[in-house]
Write an enzyme that holds these catalytic residues in place. Structure first.
Site, mmCIF file in Angstrom:
data_model
loop_
_atom_site.group_PDB
_atom_site.id
_atom_site.type_symbol
_atom_site.label_atom_id
_atom_site.label_comp_id
_atom_site.label_asym_id
_atom_site.label_seq_id
_atom_site.Cartn_x
_atom_site.Cartn_y
_atom_site.Cartn_z
ATOM 1 N N CYS A 30 0.841 -1.202 0.000
ATOM 2 C CA CYS A 30 0.000 0.000 0.000
ATOM 3 C C CYS A 30 0.876 1.252 0.000
ATOM 4 O O CYS A 30 1.545 1.534 -0.978
ATOM 5 C CB CYS A 30 -0.974 -0.053 1.187
ATOM 6 S SG CYS A 30 -2.339 1.111 1.023
ATOM 7 N N HIS A 58 -3.548 -5.593 1.180
ATOM 8 C CA HIS A 58 -2.841 -5.780 2.451
ATOM 9 C C HIS A 58 -2.768 -7.249 2.865
ATOM 10 O O HIS A 58 -3.666 -7.733 3.557
ATOM 11 C CB HIS A 58 -3.572 -5.016 3.555
ATOM 12 C CG HIS A 58 -3.414 -3.537 3.478
ATOM 13 N ND1 HIS A 58 -2.345 -2.871 4.051
ATOM 14 C CD2 HIS A 58 -4.179 -2.590 2.905
ATOM 15 C CE1 HIS A 58 -2.464 -1.574 3.834
ATOM 16 N NE2 HIS A 58 -3.569 -1.368 3.132
ATOM 17 N N GLU A 97 -0.877 -8.469 5.135
ATOM 18 C CA GLU A 97 -0.654 -8.544 6.595
ATOM 19 C C GLU A 97 -1.958 -8.409 7.373
ATOM 20 O O GLU A 97 -2.020 -8.763 8.542
ATOM 21 C CB GLU A 97 0.363 -7.463 7.023
ATOM 22 C CG GLU A 97 -0.188 -6.066 7.226
ATOM 23 C CD GLU A 97 -0.537 -5.329 5.936
ATOM 24 O OE1 GLU A 97 -0.480 -5.933 4.847
ATOM 25 O OE2 GLU A 97 -0.890 -4.131 6.027
#
Lengths: 92, 231
Positions: free
Chosen positions: B86, B203, B205
């Site tokens: 990002c 994302h 994570e």
């Protein structure tokens, strides 16, 4: 010498400007039907102190535009440079 | 094997990345403060999501001049693995490790939610735990994720298999409707020509275990460890 640089950064012509398109559609809906195109950009004013010449200031601003102020992949820039107006005021 | 997560002022996914590596993978991980000039001892450096330096001027524009970025550039030059997520992807574009730039989303809206991604290349250090053509689900959260590059750059990326992920529908069809931000060719993630630097807007994570809504993101991190382990 003290200089003032006025920098304008806009998206390149070849790059779609979604903000500009949205502003244009707002203006059209307000009745301003002559607005063919709107480009939204950034306006930066740099105060430079102690430059040897306007040429030196100009070189510096051009370099700053290329390295940070504009992204050459998507943006173009232009700037004007002039002697800074005196700061005025009284010393006491 | 050790991961490093760079912390810029304004990073806000650094802790997510830290936990994904530590708890999801069980691999040692440390934060790297943006003011440091030393990234010795790390095998993979993650530039996390957030709003580094407030995203002033342009997303990632100021962050690339952080002291740590010189070290990250050298690290990448030596072949170290760098993953930008990002805002981290935006930093990689600004510093020239990856080609192109991000424009404001074509909707002009901040887009936040799960998207489907088609894996376009599963032979990289960041995707080898996946299969080409597989559809994975990851969340996005960005206002400037509209990937732009000139047509020559896009051609090079495609020809060299450097497009890692494209936005698609649930069946893997890459369509305009499945594109959340206007990215050219629905591009969601790319890598450099050497394959050791990758950037992606979604994302991973935030999706490393099922309780978060998806565990697909863990495969990205697992790819890195399997690459490093087999090296």
């Amino acid at each position: 010498m003290n200089l003032r640089a006025t920098v304008t950064v806009t998206l390149k012509r070849s790059v779609l400007d979604p903000q500009g398109a949205a502003v244009r559609s707002g203006l059209l809906s307000m009745g301003y039907d002559k607005v063919r195109d709107v480009r939204v950009g950034k306006h930066l004013v740099l105060e430079l102190d102690g430059c040897a010449s306007p040429e030196e200031g100009s070189r510096m601003v051009d370099e700053m535009c290329r390295r940070l102020l504009a992204n050459p992949v998507i943006e173009e820039y232009r700037f004007e440079i002039a002697e800074a107006p005196s700061r005025g005021g009284h010393e006491c | 094997m050790k991961f490093g997560i760079v912390v810029f002022p304004g990073s806000n996914c650094d802790a997510d990345a830290y936990y994904a590596v530590r708890d999801g993978l069980g691999v040692p991980v440390e934060y790297i403060w943006h003011g440091t000039r030393d990234v010795g001892g790390f095998d993979c450096i993650v530039l996390p999501g957030g709003f580094a330096y407030g995203d002033y001027l342009r997303a990632g524009a100021i962050a690339r001049f952080s002291p740590v970025m010189d070290a990250v550039l050298e690290f990448a030059e030596r072949g170290g693995l760098v993953l930008g997520i990002c805002n981290g992807f935006q930093v990689l574009l600004e510093c020239g490790l990856l080609p192109g730039a991000m424009l404001r989303n074509d909707s002009l809206q901040f887009r936040c939610g799960y998207v489907n991604l088609k894996v376009e290349n599963a032979a990289t250090p960041f995707t080898n735990a996946l299969e080409r053509g597989r559809v994975i689900r990851l969340p996005i959260a960005h206002g400037e994720g509209n990937y732009y590059a000139d047509s020559q750059t896009l051609g090079n990326l495609q020809a060299a298999g450097r497009v890692l992920f494209r936005y698609c529908d649930g069946e893997g069809n890459v369509t305009a409707e499945a594109n959340p931000n206007g990215s050219l060719l629905n591009i969601a993630g790319i890598c450099n020509s050497r394959g050791n630097v990758a950037g992606m807007m979604p994302h991973p994570e935030r999706a490393y275990q099922r309780i978060l809504g998806s565990a697909d993101g863990l495969e990205i991190f697992r790819s890195v460890t399997s690459f490093l382990g087999g090296r």
